[in-house]
Design a protein around this motif. Sequence first.
Motif, PDB file in Angstrom:
ATOM      1  N   GLY A  91     -30.499-105.772  17.597  1.00 48.17           N
ATOM      2  CA  GLY A  91     -30.590-104.664  18.628  1.00 48.17           C
ATOM      3  C   GLY A  91     -31.287-103.487  17.965  1.00 48.17           C
ATOM      4  O   GLY A  91     -31.566-103.422  16.600  1.00 48.17           O
ATOM      5  N   ASP A  92     -32.266-103.001  18.881  1.00 50.79           N
ATOM      6  CA  ASP A  92     -32.965-101.491  18.409  1.00 50.79           C
ATOM      7  C   ASP A  92     -32.048-100.679  17.975  1.00 50.79           C
ATOM      8  O   ASP A  92     -32.165 -99.506  17.319  1.00 50.79           O
ATOM      9  N   ALA A 125     -25.836-103.889  16.992  1.00 51.31           N
ATOM     10  CA  ALA A 125     -26.650-104.658  15.831  1.00 51.31           C
ATOM     11  C   ALA A 125     -27.281-105.820  16.248  1.00 51.31           C
ATOM     12  O   ALA A 125     -28.428-106.300  15.614  1.00 51.31           O
ATOM     13  N   ASP A 126     -26.498-106.803  17.055  1.00 55.99           N
ATOM     14  CA  ASP A 126     -27.214-107.933  17.731  1.00 55.99           C
ATOM     15  C   ASP A 126     -26.864-107.965  19.083  1.00 55.99           C
ATOM     16  O   ASP A 126     -25.939-107.776  19.523  1.00 55.99           O
ATOM     17  N   GLU A 127     -27.841-108.504  19.933  1.00 57.20           N
ATOM     18  CA  GLU A 127     -27.521-108.608  21.212  1.00 57.20           C
ATOM     19  C   GLU A 127     -28.228-109.712  22.077  1.00 57.20           C
ATOM     20  O   GLU A 127     -29.214-110.225  21.417  1.00 57.20           O
ATOM     21  N   VAL A 128     -27.878-110.194  23.319  1.00 58.57           N
ATOM     22  CA  VAL A 128     -28.316-111.119  23.966  1.00 58.57           C
ATOM     23  C   VAL A 128     -29.716-110.592  24.674  1.00 58.57           C
ATOM     24  O   VAL A 128     -29.676-109.522  25.307  1.00 58.57           O
ATOM     25  N   ASP A 142     -29.070 -98.307  28.905  1.00 61.33           N
ATOM     26  CA  ASP A 142     -30.504 -97.959  28.650  1.00 61.33           C
ATOM     27  C   ASP A 142     -30.652 -98.286  27.114  1.00 61.33           C
ATOM     28  O   ASP A 142     -31.816 -98.111  26.797  1.00 61.33           O
ATOM     29  N   ILE A 143     -29.573 -98.903  26.505  1.00 59.09           N
ATOM     30  CA  ILE A 143     -30.164 -99.458  25.193  1.00 59.09           C
ATOM     31  C   ILE A 143     -30.044-101.035  25.177  1.00 59.09           C
ATOM     32  O   ILE A 143     -30.272-101.384  23.984  1.00 59.09           O
ATOM     33  N   CYS A 144     -29.329-101.612  26.009  1.00 57.74           N
ATOM     34  CA  CYS A 144     -29.378-102.924  25.967  1.00 57.74           C
ATOM     35  C   CYS A 144     -29.408-103.643  27.346  1.00 57.74           C
ATOM     36  O   CYS A 144     -28.807-103.278  28.197  1.00 57.74           O
TER      37      CYS A 144
END
Length: 183
Positions: A91-92, A125-128, A142-144
Amino acid sequence: MTRILVVDNHGQFTHLEHRLLRDLDGVDAELVDNTTPPEDIDADGLVLSGGPDMDDIGHCPDYLDLDVPVFGVCLGMQLIATELGGRVESGDYGGYADVDVDITDEDDPLVGSLAPETRVWASHADEVVDLPEGFTRTAESDICDVEAMSNTDRDLYGVQWHPEVAHTEEGEAVFENFVAICE
């Protein structure tokens, strides 16, 4: 009683998932290690806990074929996505933070009752980033783009956030909704 097993993927909050479920009326909750053979799983539903390492998920992929509802939390959601053809990336945003989540499917049995939005505690840190076939995005922020997902035909559900921690406003409701799915 509804029997729900919390599968321990060695996350720092797994014991809180077990405790929250154990404290709900009508729930028999047990914590089991992710190395438990699938044939030894006897439950009305499974919670795949969060954890630090996708390389240490034990038999979790096999549990997806047990024909019981499965609820993945953080890493648990990511492993559901990965195992079923979705994609997970770094993730960003990174570490833990309070996040405002928009519920995008008010009819979803897991998170729909939280609509239109809720505040959660999440790690990104990680995301689908790509959903597996048959899944619907049920929440975003707004972040994922994928804060939650569901495949109601297979009774597979996941959230990026940690509903078991006190910082998540309506976390207990998410677990209550999962119990209702399992009944």
